[in-house]
Design a protein around this motif. Structure first.
Motif, PDB file in Angstrom:
ATOM      1  N   THR A  49       0.840  -1.193   0.000  1.00 52.64           N
ATOM      2  CA  THR A  49       0.000   0.000   0.000  1.00 52.64           C
ATOM      3  C   THR A  49       0.877   1.245   0.000  1.00 52.64           C
ATOM      4  OG1 THR A  49      -0.080   0.266   2.400  1.00 52.64           O
ATOM      5  CG2 THR A  49      -1.725  -1.207   1.406  1.00 52.64           C
ATOM      6  N   ASP A  52       0.324   6.008   4.685  1.00 49.24           N
ATOM      7  CA  ASP A  52      -0.685   6.963   5.131  1.00 49.24           C
ATOM      8  C   ASP A  52      -0.158   7.665   6.374  1.00 49.24           C
ATOM      9  OD1 ASP A  52      -3.037   8.421   5.427  1.00 49.24           O
ATOM     10  OD2 ASP A  52      -3.985   6.870   6.646  1.00 49.24           O
ATOM     11  N   TRP A  62      -5.928   3.028   3.929  1.00 51.85           N
ATOM     12  CA  TRP A  62      -5.205   2.627   2.727  1.00 51.85           C
ATOM     13  C   TRP A  62      -6.137   2.494   1.525  1.00 51.85           C
ATOM     14  CZ3 TRP A  62      -3.315  -1.167   6.700  1.00 51.85           C
ATOM     15  CH2 TRP A  62      -2.140  -0.731   7.302  1.00 51.85           C
ATOM     16  N   TYR A  64      -6.653   0.058  -0.367  1.00 48.91           N
ATOM     17  CA  TYR A  64      -5.854  -0.550  -1.424  1.00 48.91           C
ATOM     18  C   TYR A  64      -6.660  -1.667  -2.094  1.00 48.91           C
ATOM     19  CZ  TYR A  64      -1.806  -2.502  -3.784  1.00 48.91           C
ATOM     20  OH  TYR A  64      -0.929  -2.943  -4.731  1.00 48.91           O
TER      21      TYR A  64
END
Length: 186
Positions: A49, A52, A62, A64
């Motif tokens: 990812t 953050d 995330w 993701y």
């Protein structure tokens, strides 16, 4: 038979460290290359990812995407989600925040999975000092221990946070092999 996994690595919760990223992989066939029952048809079986940067106490977001398509000849070696969460400092140095894994649900449906993570406890005085002042926690030499059940019981660990997955599992062709599912999902 086929399995589709679609969703996301949504977020990380309850980690003490800011600026987190998640390295992940899907492990099939219990990691054995000599007995391949699962074949990845589409998607990526591993990734990372973005980092953050969030305020302390806030969840790390995330979002993701995951999109995997497998074919299989047997139920043995069902896919497992394996992750390593890392904290990144302002100089770009990464330190371990936690390891975790969970099985991908075998029944079709939509799920929110909470993967509890852990990290090894420092074993020596020097490791404790390094962890306290530098945030440099001990790391596993062999990451297979994260999802294998062989020697994990020997590890001394402590909890570190939770990785949240939001996924949908779609199966195809299992009925032909006598596999039946209940109609409930979490």
């Amino acid at each position: 038979a086929e399995v589709h996994v679609v969703g996301s690595i949504a977020q990380g919760e309850d980690f003490d460290e800011p600026s987190l990223l998640c390295k992940w992989s899907i492990v099939t066939d219990d990691g054995r290359a000599d007995n391949k029952r699962w074949t990845l048809l589409e998607g990526f079986a591993s990734g990372q990812t973005q980092v953050d940067v969030m305020p302390r106490g806030e969840p790390c977001v995330w979002s993701y995407p995951l999109d995997l398509h497998y074919s299989t000849t047997a139920l043995q070696g069902w896919p497992k989600f394996h992750c390593e969460v890392w904290s990144q400092d302002s100089h770009g140095r990464n330190s371990l925040a936690g390891y975790g894994f969970c099985y991908i649900p075998s029944s079709p449906g939509t799920y929110e999975l909470k993967v509890c993570t852990w990290r090894p406890k420092p074993q020596s005085w020097l490791e404790y000092v390094s962890a306290f002042f530098l945030g440099a926690y001990p790391q596993l030499k062999d990451s297979d221990l994260i999802w294998r059940q062989d020697d994990r019981y020997r590890l001394s660990t402590f909890a570190s946070g939770v990785v949240v997955l939001r996924i949908s599992v779609i199966t195809l062709g299992f009925e032909k092999h006598g596999i039946q599912y209940s109609s409930t999902s979490s």
